[in-house]
Scaffold this motif. Structure first.
Motif: not given
Length: 148
Positions: A35-42, A80-89, A110-119
């Motif tokens: 989802y993260y990649a698709d949102a960036r057209h990767w 990756v879906s989040g930093p903890t998938r590949v690193a300790a910190d 990608a963290l939660n995979g959801i694009p950041a909300r806009r104000t």
């Protein structure tokens, strides 16, 4: 290879990497990465996963395959879906990003995979820009109140 900068938009070939103990968690992680990649057209050209997060990153076959694809020029980055998938910190994640950058690629979480909300202000500005580009100007914004 495309010359788009990391984090930019465009048809950049990437891999999605996940590591979790259950197939359900791996599937959810992969979905967030896609989802993260698709949102960036990767373009997701490869998906790798490993079942044991306790293994050191260098000993994970899926991670080795993803970095080998990067070294071979088949992909430009790893999502990756989040930093903890590949690193300790966060520091270790940043160091891993530098390592991939030295190989000519990038690492994206990608963290939660959801694009950041806009104000609401950002959403209104985008709407105003779109209206201006189309030649449409709402009446309430084209004149000042009290002016006749």
């Amino acid at each position: 290879m495309p010359n788009n900068p990391p984090g930019g938009f465009g048809h950049v070939p990437v891999a999605v990497y996940s590591c979790a103990t259950t197939s359900t968690a791996v599937g959810e992680s992969e979905e967030r990465g896609r989802y993260y990649a698709d949102a960036r057209h990767w373009h997701v050209t490869g998906v790798w996963s490993d079942p044991d997060p306790a293994l050191p990153l260098a000993d994970r076959p899926g991670w080795q395959a993803a970095t080998a694809a990067l070294s071979a020029g088949m992909i430009r980055g790893v999502v990756v879906s989040g930093p903890t998938r590949v690193a300790a910190d966060a520091a270790q994640f940043a160091a891993l990003g530098v390592l991939l950058r030295d190989r000519g690629g990038f690492l994206a979480a990608a963290l939660n995979g959801i694009p950041a909300r806009r104000t609401s202000g950002q959403a209104r500005r985008r709407r105003d820009i779109a209206d201006a580009a189309s030649g449409c100007f709402p009446q309430s914004d084209t004149h000042e109140e009290g002016a006749s």
